[in-house]
Design an enzyme around this catalytic site. Structure first.
Site, PDB file in Angstrom:
ATOM      1  N   ASP A  25       0.778  -1.248  -0.091  1.00  0.00           N
ATOM      2  CA  ASP A  25       0.131  -0.052   0.081  1.00  0.00           C
ATOM      3  C   ASP A  25       0.752   1.347   0.042  1.00  0.00           C
ATOM      4  OD1 ASP A  25      -2.221  -1.636   0.248  1.00  0.00           O
ATOM      5  OD2 ASP A  25      -1.633  -1.718   2.264  1.00  0.00           O
ATOM      6  N   GLU A  26       1.909   1.132  -0.714  1.00  0.00           N
ATOM      7  CA  GLU A  26       2.939   2.431  -0.583  1.00  0.00           C
ATOM      8  C   GLU A  26       2.587   3.635  -1.751  1.00  0.00           C
ATOM      9  OE1 GLU A  26       4.061  -0.661  -1.065  1.00  0.00           O
ATOM     10  OE2 GLU A  26       5.235  -1.220   0.687  1.00  0.00           O
TER      11      GLU A  26
ATOM     12  N   LYS B 129       2.060   2.202  -5.216  1.00  0.00           N
ATOM     13  CA  LYS B 129       2.598   1.683  -6.522  1.00  0.00           C
ATOM     14  C   LYS B 129       1.811   1.850  -7.757  1.00  0.00           C
ATOM     15  CE  LYS B 129       2.733  -2.682  -4.578  1.00  0.00           C
ATOM     16  NZ  LYS B 129       2.491  -2.384  -3.222  1.00  0.00           N
TER      17      LYS B 129
ATOM     18  N   ALA C 284      -4.159  -8.549  -4.229  1.00  0.00           N
ATOM     19  CA  ALA C 284      -3.361  -6.958  -4.482  1.00  0.00           C
ATOM     20  C   ALA C 284      -4.397  -5.904  -4.662  1.00  0.00           C
ATOM     21  CB  ALA C 284      -2.681  -6.895  -5.766  1.00  0.00           C
ATOM     22  N   GLY C 285      -4.226  -4.633  -4.302  1.00  0.00           N
ATOM     23  CA  GLY C 285      -5.017  -3.607  -4.609  1.00  0.00           C
ATOM     24  C   GLY C 285      -4.378  -2.341  -5.280  1.00  0.00           C
TER      25      GLY C 285
ATOM     26  N   GLN D 220       2.321  -6.603  -3.538  1.00  0.00           N
ATOM     27  CA  GLN D 220       2.729  -6.409  -2.011  1.00  0.00           C
ATOM     28  C   GLN D 220       3.877  -5.772  -1.831  1.00  0.00           C
ATOM     29  OE1 GLN D 220       1.436  -9.835  -3.485  1.00  0.00           O
ATOM     30  NE2 GLN D 220      -0.427  -9.012  -2.845  1.00  0.00           N
TER      31      GLN D 220
ATOM     32  N   THR E  97       3.164 -12.594   2.689  1.00  0.00           N
ATOM     33  CA  THR E  97       2.311 -13.109   1.599  1.00  0.00           C
ATOM     34  C   THR E  97       3.162 -14.489   0.952  1.00  0.00           C
ATOM     35  OG1 THR E  97       1.268 -12.694  -0.399  1.00  0.00           O
ATOM     36  CG2 THR E  97       3.269 -11.759  -0.286  1.00  0.00           C
TER      37      THR E  97
ATOM     38  N   LYS F 286       3.058  10.047  -0.054  1.00  0.00           N
ATOM     39  CA  LYS F 286       2.315  10.447   1.054  1.00  0.00           C
ATOM     40  C   LYS F 286       2.816  11.445   2.174  1.00  0.00           C
ATOM     41  CE  LYS F 286      -1.641   7.447   1.000  1.00  0.00           C
ATOM     42  NZ  LYS F 286      -2.425   6.779   1.796  1.00  0.00           N
TER      43      LYS F 286
ATOM     44  N   ASP G 248       2.292  14.507   1.827  1.00  0.00           N
ATOM     45  CA  ASP G 248       1.421  15.412   2.156  1.00  0.00           C
ATOM     46  C   ASP G 248       0.353  15.141   3.354  1.00  0.00           C
ATOM     47  OD1 ASP G 248       0.780  13.238   0.160  1.00  0.00           O
ATOM     48  OD2 ASP G 248      -1.355  13.889   0.434  1.00  0.00           O
TER      49      ASP G 248
ATOM     50  N   GLY H 133      -0.034  14.360  -3.235  1.00  0.00           N
ATOM     51  CA  GLY H 133      -1.143  14.159  -2.697  1.00  0.00           C
ATOM     52  C   GLY H 133      -1.814  12.831  -3.696  1.00  0.00           C
TER      53      GLY H 133
HETATM   54  P1  IMP Z   1      -2.218 -12.978   1.794  1.00  0.00           P
HETATM   55  O1  IMP Z   1      -1.308 -12.462   0.607  1.00  0.00           O
HETATM   56  O2  IMP Z   1      -3.909 -12.785   1.273  1.00  0.00           O
HETATM   57  O3  IMP Z   1      -2.032 -14.512   2.051  1.00  0.00           O
HETATM   58  O4  IMP Z   1      -2.138 -12.339   3.089  1.00  0.00           O
HETATM   59  C1  IMP Z   1      -0.861 -12.440   3.738  1.00  0.00           C
HETATM   60  C2  IMP Z   1      -0.381 -10.857   4.434  1.00  0.00           C
HETATM   61  O5  IMP Z   1      -0.048 -10.040   3.410  1.00  0.00           O
HETATM   62  C3  IMP Z   1      -1.555 -10.277   5.250  1.00  0.00           C
HETATM   63  O6  IMP Z   1      -0.854  -9.654   6.058  1.00  0.00           O
HETATM   64  C4  IMP Z   1      -2.152  -9.202   4.080  1.00  0.00           C
HETATM   65  O7  IMP Z   1      -2.803  -8.277   4.711  1.00  0.00           O
HETATM   66  C5  IMP Z   1      -0.812  -8.851   3.236  1.00  0.00           C
HETATM   67  N1  IMP Z   1      -1.250  -8.364   2.104  1.00  0.00           N
HETATM   68  C6  IMP Z   1      -1.320  -9.082   0.856  1.00  0.00           C
HETATM   69  N2  IMP Z   1      -1.579  -8.428  -0.162  1.00  0.00           N
HETATM   70  C7  IMP Z   1      -1.264  -7.128   0.298  1.00  0.00           C
HETATM   71  C8  IMP Z   1      -1.483  -5.815  -0.536  1.00  0.00           C
HETATM   72  O8  IMP Z   1      -1.579  -5.795  -1.495  1.00  0.00           O
HETATM   73  N3  IMP Z   1      -1.032  -4.805   0.382  1.00  0.00           N
HETATM   74  C9  IMP Z   1      -0.773  -4.796   1.967  1.00  0.00           C
HETATM   75  N4  IMP Z   1      -0.783  -5.912   2.465  1.00  0.00           N
HETATM   76  C10 IMP Z   1      -0.949  -6.963   1.602  1.00  0.00           C
END
Ligand code: IMP
Length: 424
Positions: A11-12, A14, A37-38, A223, A238, A330, A332, A412
């Site tokens: 969550d930096e 990317k 991922a998100g 991640q 992960t 971040k 800001d 921002g």
């Molecule tokens: P998993 O990857 O769903 O098995 O989760 C393992 C760990 O990695 C947990 O602490 C999740 O919150 C973290 N994690 C997995 N994907 C992300 C991501 O994209 N951003 C932040 N943390 C993540």
């Protein structure tokens, strides 16, 4: 091939940086992870979160690859693509996305088993995203899993049914309320039909051919370094390799072909899920930063834990990834604070100090340096020379401490709110 990686616990920011630079590349490629991922990016003034798709999917003319080292959940991918098409009808994944035949499938029971293990006291609770990522990767290592290339084989359906039934027998031993097997199975096969619209190929060949033709590839990490399966804060990590080496393994591209390695770090730290977090802030300031920085999981919505910037962990991440440039995001969010803290080292029990570490050594104490905060809204600032003096001092301190140049500062959430700093 250049690589973008997260240097902390994810969550930096990317997605935003990749979005900024991806138009300079012919291809973007995901090499690890899956729907856990998100990657949030902004389009037409709205934010959208990509889970499995590479961030180049919005760029006209960019080819996007879901590489071999990833795990692909067809049900989640179908939802993601249908949602994206509603959001922006000009995207054309049928012609701009290719998927490795060797990428492993996340089956519906992998998600259920992930939830089962997270909620069962017989197992360590990791705080996963509950997307079945570890279950897909562990079945890959056990050599019991199915891959994207298997979907064309005549006995694919039988094999899936067999695995689902086997997993259901296991799950029936717990007290989970399970959806009907018919329901998850029909949803899965519907998604498999959808997946057949996309090019499935040996992406190693495509990527290496592109490189030999002088094309530019951007490998997009999911991640982050501190969540790496080998080098992160195990077991709270992960299940994939999140480093630059992981990009080479996951895409089948030689390390000799790697150019720039961009490492993304926030001006403070966050973490979702369990595990060590030496600089975590527990007082009301953490809530203030969480709200201001919108620090809620883009994938799961969970509130993120907040902490000060951890230089020993960041130096460690830089060491294991070999990043050539740091992008700081971040800053800001910290604007308007009288002082900001940075952990410079961990003080060990014997009085020595650890300046670089991926773990908080036993009985060590994170040592915080207080620095003067900066005032005002920095989001509108054009040109790095106009930054507040205190922020310039903060950046200069980090440059000295990290030994790798900070080349961009995100000021921002908006697409254009990013400043180029000293050129290399
Ligand atoms: P998993 O990857 O769903 O098995 O989760 C393992 C760990 O990695 C947990 O602490 C999740 O919150 C973290 N994690 C997995 N994907 C992300 C991501 O994209 N951003 C932040 N943390 C993540």
């Amino acid at each position: 091939m250049d690589i973008v990686l997260g240097l902390q616990w994810g969550d930096e920011g990317k997605g935003k940086f990749i979005d900024l630079i991806s138009e300079d590349y012919h291809m973007t490629a995901r090499f690890n992870g899956g729907a856990n991922a998100g990657h949030s990016i902004e389009r037409n003034g709205k934010r959208i979160t990509l889970k499995s798709l590479p961030s180049g999917i919005f760029m006209k003319g960019v080819q996007n690859v879901i590489g071999t080292g990833t795990v692909l959940d067809p049900v989640s991918l179908r939802k993601e693509i249908l949602h994206l098409k509603q959001f922006d009808e000009t995207i054309d994944p049928e012609n701009s996305l290719m998927i490795s035949k060797k990428a492993h499938l996340v089956l519906p029971t992998h998600r259920l088993l992930d939830c089962f293990m997270e909620d069962n006291p017989d197992y360590t609770t990791i705080g996963t995203t509950r997307n079945g990522i570890a279950q897909a990767y562990s079945n890959k290592i056990l050599r019991q899993n199915l891959r994207v290339g298997d979907i064309d084989s005549p006995d694919f359906s039988n094999k899936v049914e067999q695995i689902l039934e086997r997993d259901y027998r296991l799950l029936a031993g717990g007290d989970m309320v399970l959806p009907s097997l018919e329901k998850i199975s029909s949803e899965f096969f519907e998604a498999i039909d959808f997946l057949k619209k996309f090019t499935r190929t040996e992406t190693e060949l495509v990527l290496n051919t592109a490189l030999s033709e002088g094309k530019k590839i951007l490998a997009e990490g999911s991640q982050a370094a501190m969540l790496d399966i080998d080098h992160g804060t195990y077991p709270y990590v992960t299940s994939s390799s999140t480093t630059a080496a992981g990009a080479c393994v996951g895409l089948g591209v030689s390390p000799k072909k790697v150019g720039e390695i961009f490492g993304i770090a926030k001006a403070y730290c966050t973490r979702v899920g369990n595990g060590m977090f030496p600089t975590e802030i527990f007082d009301s300031l953490s809530e203030e930063i969480r709200q201001k920085g919108n620090e809620f999981g883009s994938n799961t919505g969970r509130p993120r834990r907040i902490g000060w910037l951890d230089l020993p962990a960041l130096r460690y991440a830089i060491m294991i990834t070999g990043v050539t440039q740091v992008i700081l995001t971040k800053a800001d969010v910290l604007s308007g604070m009288e002082s900001v803290a940075v952990c410079t080292h961990y003080e060990l029990e014997d009085g020595n100090m650890a300046r670089t570490s991926g773990t908080l050594p036993d009985n060590a104490r994170p040592v915080l340096k207080q620095m003067k905060g900066w005032e005002g809204d920095i989001t509108a600032i054009q040109g790095s020379s106009n930054l507040p003096e205190e922020l310039k001092a903060f950046l200069s301190f980090l440059n000295d401490e990290l030994g790798v140049p900070i080349t961009y500062l995100s000021t921002g959430p908006g697409r254009d709110e990013i400043l180029k700093l000293n050129s290399k």
